[in-house]
Motif scaffolding. Sequence first.
Motif, PDB file in Angstrom:
ATOM      1  N   ARG A   1      40.876 -37.728  41.689  1.00  0.00           N
ATOM      2  CA  ARG A   1      40.030 -37.571  40.818  1.00  0.00           C
ATOM      3  C   ARG A   1      38.790 -39.093  41.257  1.00  0.00           C
ATOM      4  NH1 ARG A   1      37.737 -39.912  36.000  1.00  0.00           N
ATOM      5  NH2 ARG A   1      36.343 -37.741  35.241  1.00  0.00           N
ATOM      6  N   ALA A   2      38.700 -39.979  41.553  1.00  0.00           N
ATOM      7  CA  ALA A   2      38.130 -40.883  41.585  1.00  0.00           C
ATOM      8  C   ALA A   2      37.771 -40.799  42.970  1.00  0.00           C
ATOM      9  CB  ALA A   2      39.440 -42.024  41.683  1.00  0.00           C
ATOM     10  N   LEU A   3      37.794 -40.200  44.095  1.00  0.00           N
ATOM     11  CA  LEU A   3      36.883 -39.892  45.277  1.00  0.00           C
ATOM     12  C   LEU A   3      36.253 -39.699  45.077  1.00  0.00           C
ATOM     13  CD1 LEU A   3      40.581 -38.673  47.469  1.00  0.00           C
ATOM     14  CD2 LEU A   3      39.322 -40.914  48.112  1.00  0.00           C
ATOM     15  N   LYS A   4      35.798 -38.246  43.912  1.00  0.00           N
ATOM     16  CA  LYS A   4      34.303 -38.673  44.134  1.00  0.00           C
ATOM     17  C   LYS A   4      34.487 -37.835  42.208  1.00  0.00           C
ATOM     18  CE  LYS A   4      30.459 -36.973  45.436  1.00  0.00           C
ATOM     19  NZ  LYS A   4      29.724 -37.496  46.186  1.00  0.00           N
ATOM     20  N   LYS A   5      34.292 -38.248  41.316  1.00  0.00           N
ATOM     21  CA  LYS A   5      34.095 -38.068  40.299  1.00  0.00           C
ATOM     22  C   LYS A   5      33.045 -37.201  39.908  1.00  0.00           C
ATOM     23  CE  LYS A   5      35.864 -43.115  38.143  1.00  0.00           C
ATOM     24  NZ  LYS A   5      35.722 -43.898  37.018  1.00  0.00           N
ATOM     25  N   PRO A   6      32.984 -36.381  38.974  1.00  0.00           N
ATOM     26  CA  PRO A   6      32.161 -34.688  38.812  1.00  0.00           C
ATOM     27  C   PRO A   6      30.793 -35.960  37.926  1.00  0.00           C
ATOM     28  CG  PRO A   6      33.404 -35.333  36.552  1.00  0.00           C
ATOM     29  CD  PRO A   6      33.816 -36.471  38.124  1.00  0.00           C
ATOM     30  N   GLU A   7      29.879 -35.912  38.247  1.00  0.00           N
ATOM     31  CA  GLU A   7      28.803 -36.324  37.985  1.00  0.00           C
ATOM     32  C   GLU A   7      27.664 -35.262  36.813  1.00  0.00           C
ATOM     33  OE1 GLU A   7      25.436 -35.390  38.750  1.00  0.00           O
ATOM     34  OE2 GLU A   7      25.313 -33.339  39.865  1.00  0.00           O
ATOM     35  N   PRO A   8      27.111 -36.063  35.462  1.00  0.00           N
ATOM     36  CA  PRO A   8      27.075 -35.330  34.627  1.00  0.00           C
ATOM     37  C   PRO A   8      25.445 -34.426  34.931  1.00  0.00           C
ATOM     38  CG  PRO A   8      25.953 -37.525  34.767  1.00  0.00           C
ATOM     39  CD  PRO A   8      26.690 -37.456  35.783  1.00  0.00           C
ATOM     40  N   TYR A   9      25.171 -34.017  36.098  1.00  0.00           N
ATOM     41  CA  TYR A   9      23.914 -33.008  35.929  1.00  0.00           C
ATOM     42  C   TYR A   9      24.308 -32.669  36.622  1.00  0.00           C
ATOM     43  CZ  TYR A   9      21.361 -37.388  35.640  1.00  0.00           C
ATOM     44  OH  TYR A   9      20.934 -38.847  34.969  1.00  0.00           O
ATOM     45  N   LYS A  10      24.867 -32.271  37.353  1.00  0.00           N
ATOM     46  CA  LYS A  10      25.168 -30.683  37.730  1.00  0.00           C
ATOM     47  C   LYS A  10      26.916 -30.172  37.879  1.00  0.00           C
ATOM     48  CE  LYS A  10      21.288 -29.864  41.388  1.00  0.00           C
ATOM     49  NZ  LYS A  10      21.033 -29.703  42.424  1.00  0.00           N
ATOM     50  N   GLY A  11      27.162 -31.435  37.831  1.00  0.00           N
ATOM     51  CA  GLY A  11      29.257 -31.687  37.637  1.00  0.00           C
ATOM     52  C   GLY A  11      29.477 -31.188  38.741  1.00  0.00           C
ATOM     53  N   LYS A  12      28.871 -31.917  40.313  1.00  0.00           N
ATOM     54  CA  LYS A  12      29.212 -31.754  40.455  1.00  0.00           C
ATOM     55  C   LYS A  12      30.691 -32.907  41.701  1.00  0.00           C
ATOM     56  CE  LYS A  12      26.431 -31.975  44.730  1.00  0.00           C
ATOM     57  NZ  LYS A  12      26.018 -31.933  45.578  1.00  0.00           N
TER      58      LYS A  12
ATOM     59  N   ALA B   1      36.586 -32.469  52.014  1.00  0.00           N
ATOM     60  CA  ALA B   1      34.694 -32.641  52.799  1.00  0.00           C
ATOM     61  C   ALA B   1      33.988 -32.686  50.940  1.00  0.00           C
ATOM     62  CB  ALA B   1      34.532 -31.711  53.640  1.00  0.00           C
ATOM     63  N   LEU B   2      33.608 -34.374  51.199  1.00  0.00           N
ATOM     64  CA  LEU B   2      33.145 -34.171  49.802  1.00  0.00           C
ATOM     65  C   LEU B   2      32.027 -34.587  49.540  1.00  0.00           C
ATOM     66  CD1 LEU B   2      36.501 -36.076  48.224  1.00  0.00           C
ATOM     67  CD2 LEU B   2      35.343 -33.560  46.955  1.00  0.00           C
ATOM     68  N   GLY B   3      30.687 -34.320  50.690  1.00  0.00           N
ATOM     69  CA  GLY B   3      29.591 -34.972  50.932  1.00  0.00           C
ATOM     70  C   GLY B   3      29.459 -35.874  51.445  1.00  0.00           C
ATOM     71  N   PHE B   4      30.361 -36.328  51.633  1.00  0.00           N
ATOM     72  CA  PHE B   4      30.419 -37.844  53.005  1.00  0.00           C
ATOM     73  C   PHE B   4      30.461 -37.538  53.894  1.00  0.00           C
ATOM     74  CE2 PHE B   4      33.581 -39.016  49.331  1.00  0.00           C
ATOM     75  CZ  PHE B   4      31.868 -39.748  48.361  1.00  0.00           C
ATOM     76  N   SER B   5      29.909 -38.707  55.162  1.00  0.00           N
ATOM     77  CA  SER B   5      29.856 -38.142  56.325  1.00  0.00           C
ATOM     78  C   SER B   5      31.218 -37.908  57.261  1.00  0.00           C
ATOM     79  CB  SER B   5      28.719 -39.491  57.209  1.00  0.00           C
ATOM     80  OG  SER B   5      29.240 -40.401  56.745  1.00  0.00           O
ATOM     81  N   HIS B   6      31.930 -38.291  56.451  1.00  0.00           N
ATOM     82  CA  HIS B   6      33.181 -38.280  56.904  1.00  0.00           C
ATOM     83  C   HIS B   6      34.352 -37.571  56.272  1.00  0.00           C
ATOM     84  CE1 HIS B   6      33.875 -41.541  54.203  1.00  0.00           C
ATOM     85  NE2 HIS B   6      35.262 -41.539  54.047  1.00  0.00           N
TER      86      HIS B   6
ATOM     87  N   LYS C   1      45.851 -30.293  37.448  1.00  0.00           N
ATOM     88  CA  LYS C   1      45.997 -29.550  38.246  1.00  0.00           C
ATOM     89  C   LYS C   1      43.717 -30.365  37.953  1.00  0.00           C
ATOM     90  CE  LYS C   1      47.428 -25.161  36.853  1.00  0.00           C
ATOM     91  NZ  LYS C   1      47.914 -24.531  38.629  1.00  0.00           N
ATOM     92  N   LEU C   2      43.379 -30.460  39.302  1.00  0.00           N
ATOM     93  CA  LEU C   2      42.729 -31.089  39.513  1.00  0.00           C
ATOM     94  C   LEU C   2      41.509 -29.464  39.739  1.00  0.00           C
ATOM     95  CD1 LEU C   2      43.233 -34.125  41.127  1.00  0.00           C
ATOM     96  CD2 LEU C   2      42.270 -34.296  38.982  1.00  0.00           C
ATOM     97  N   GLU C   3      39.878 -29.401  39.820  1.00  0.00           N
ATOM     98  CA  GLU C   3      39.277 -28.582  40.283  1.00  0.00           C
ATOM     99  C   GLU C   3      38.255 -29.243  41.217  1.00  0.00           C
ATOM    100  OE1 GLU C   3      37.654 -26.556  36.843  1.00  0.00           O
ATOM    101  OE2 GLU C   3      39.498 -25.114  36.616  1.00  0.00           O
ATOM    102  N   ILE C   4      37.241 -29.010  42.040  1.00  0.00           N
ATOM    103  CA  ILE C   4      36.697 -29.449  42.740  1.00  0.00           C
ATOM    104  C   ILE C   4      35.486 -28.613  43.142  1.00  0.00           C
ATOM    105  CG2 ILE C   4      36.107 -30.161  45.509  1.00  0.00           C
ATOM    106  CD1 ILE C   4      38.620 -30.701  46.060  1.00  0.00           C
ATOM    107  N   ASN C   5      34.075 -29.049  42.617  1.00  0.00           N
ATOM    108  CA  ASN C   5      32.535 -27.671  41.824  1.00  0.00           C
ATOM    109  C   ASN C   5      32.027 -28.990  43.462  1.00  0.00           C
ATOM    110  OD1 ASN C   5      33.684 -26.580  40.184  1.00  0.00           O
ATOM    111  ND2 ASN C   5      33.845 -28.096  38.360  1.00  0.00           N
ATOM    112  N   GLY C   6      31.299 -28.150  43.883  1.00  0.00           N
ATOM    113  CA  GLY C   6      30.415 -28.440  44.834  1.00  0.00           C
ATOM    114  C   GLY C   6      29.212 -27.576  45.659  1.00  0.00           C
ATOM    115  N   VAL C   7      28.638 -27.526  46.436  1.00  0.00           N
ATOM    116  CA  VAL C   7      27.968 -27.381  47.551  1.00  0.00           C
ATOM    117  C   VAL C   7      28.049 -27.785  48.627  1.00  0.00           C
ATOM    118  CG1 VAL C   7      26.140 -26.321  48.627  1.00  0.00           C
ATOM    119  CG2 VAL C   7      25.841 -25.970  46.547  1.00  0.00           C
TER     120      VAL C   7
END
Length: 178
Positions: free
Chosen positions: A148-159, A106-111, A86-92
């Motif tokens: 997971r490698a498409l958008k690895k979680p970042e350490p500041y907000k966990g997005k 939709a992972l915050g990229f322009s596409h 199981k994978l979770e997507i976190n981010g506004v």
Amino acid sequence: MSRIGKLPVDIPAGVTITVGDTEITVAGPKGTLTVPVQENTQTKVEGNQIIVTRADDEPKSRAWHGLQRALLNNAVTGVTKGFEKKLEINGVGFRLSGGPKEIEMALGFSHPVKYKAPEGIDLKTDKMTITVSGIDKQKVGQVAAEIRALKKPEPYKGKGIKYADEVIIRKAGKAGKK
């Protein structure tokens, strides 16, 4: 003796094992998998168990011994129960949609990012969760790692995309002036 290699693999009802010269075929209710025969190992089916033995006590043979048993155990588990991650997507602003073979994110990229699952792998989406399932443990883990490698979680907000059981160690932000 290898601690893993010396353990027998139990064969549940409905699973058939065919031992060949170069590969071992495991067939069960969910499908069929083949496991390559490792060098310096012998595999025997005795009753309702698989026994793996090795030819000598060389370090390489000992390593192959444990690997052969682990691969057979994973194949038997795969054709009976299957594997899932199981994978979770976190981010506004992050979104997820799709079906059993292809997902769109939709992972915050322009596409939008599309991921097509390889054969034998099913993708199930539920809100912001992706479930990767299949009978081959290696393939399930590889697909989960690729997503997971498409958008690895970042350490500041966990997005980003993380495993469901993964803990993201957070860093402190800027300290600011006093």
